[in-house]
Design an enzyme around this catalytic site. Structure first.
Site, short mmCIF file in Angstrom:
data_model
loop_
_atom_site.label_atom_id
_atom_site.label_comp_id
_atom_site.label_asym_id
_atom_site.label_seq_id
_atom_site.Cartn_x
_atom_site.Cartn_y
_atom_site.Cartn_z
N CYS A 44 21.53 55.99 56.33
CA CYS A 44 21.31 56.26 54.91
C CYS A 44 21.51 57.75 54.63
CB CYS A 44 19.89 55.84 54.52
SG CYS A 44 19.57 56.02 52.74
N ASP A 46 19.73 59.50 52.84
CA ASP A 46 18.40 60.12 52.66
C ASP A 46 18.25 61.38 53.51
OD1 ASP A 46 15.51 60.62 52.96
OD2 ASP A 46 15.27 58.70 51.91
N ARG A 48 15.86 62.79 54.69
CA ARG A 48 14.81 62.75 55.72
C ARG A 48 15.25 62.01 56.97
NH1 ARG A 48 10.68 60.02 51.69
NH2 ARG A 48 12.63 58.87 51.35
N HIS A 100 16.06 52.64 57.28
CA HIS A 100 14.73 53.26 57.36
C HIS A 100 13.81 52.63 56.32
CE1 HIS A 100 14.95 55.94 53.71
NE2 HIS A 100 16.22 55.65 53.85
N CYS A 103 13.16 53.15 51.91
CA CYS A 103 14.50 53.53 51.47
C CYS A 103 14.59 53.38 49.95
CB CYS A 103 15.54 52.65 52.16
SG CYS A 103 17.23 53.05 51.68
CO CO Z 1 17.51 55.22 52.30
#
Ligand code: CO
Length: 215
Positions: A44, A46, A48, A100, A103
């Site tokens: 992803c 993302d 993080r 994850h 999400c």
């Molecule tokens: Co995500």
């Protein structure tokens, strides 16, 4: 979290390059000459969930494709190009789809809201939600349901990798290629294997088998 200016980023970059060179004076020369990663990470976007840091690998050791909600969509030339390059040119041994929990993409798909253009992308997750709605609705809370949807989405994307002619041609050539599904927890920083690894065409539903071993 402190704010970074763009100047900070360049300063960080110089320090990072100096540290890398002090550990190995030829680090950048070697990397410039070639890359030979054994892993393709499909994760992803993302912020993080940074691939290299999570699995402790240096530049050159993991090829990375990231998009919203770690998707492998058969009309996405971007992802397919990365997959083909990784499998056929770099000859990676493992393709790892990494989802994850928490999400944002999965959350946006889960709730029935109009998010604009991105809903077309998230529709792929809606299809997973629809296909497994009985299993999902058995759970009590939205949190648990979304956690399960995150896992089911990873498994679906693993299948999508396996359904490509890219993966199937590799297997037909006798190339060693394993496709895995993992999930990452933002809460403790740990990865978990979802136990859906595929290493040969025989593990795929026959409807999707399009490339066969010669002879
Ligand atoms: Co995500």
């Amino acid at each position: 979290m402190s704010e970074s200016s763009l100047d900070d980023l360049f300063r960080n970059n110089r320090h990072w390059a100096e540290r890398a060179k002090s550990k190995d004076p030829h680090f950048f020369e070697k990397l410039a000459a070639q890359q030979s990663p054994e892993f393709l990470w499909i994760g992803c976007s993302d912020s993080r969930v940074p691939a290299n840091q999570i699995i402790g690998l240096l530049p050159g050791e993991v090829f990375v494709h990231r998009n919203v909600a770690n998707m492998v969509v058969h009309t996405d030339f971007n992802c397919l190009t990365v997959l083909q390059y990784a499998v056929e040119i770099l000859q990676v041994k493992h393709v790892i789809v990494v989802g994850h929990y928490n999400c944002g993409g999965v959350r946006a798909a889960y709730y029935n809201e109009d998010n604009g253009m991105i809903d077309n992308w998230l529709r792929n997750i809606k299809d997973v939600q629809h296909l497994h709605r009985e299993q999902i609705e058995e759970l009590d809370s939205d949190g648990e349901r979304m956690d399960l949807l995150c896992e089911l989405n990873v498994k679906k994307q693993v299948a999508n990798v396996c359904h490509t002619t890219i993966a199937q041609r590799a297997w037909a050539r006798g190339q060693s290629l394993e496709v895995h599904g993992w999930i990452y927890s933002l809460a403790d920083g740990l990865l978990r294997d979802l136990g859906c690894s595929v290493s040969k065409v025989e593990q795929i539903t026959d409807v999707y088998r399009v490339v066969h071993r010669l002879g």
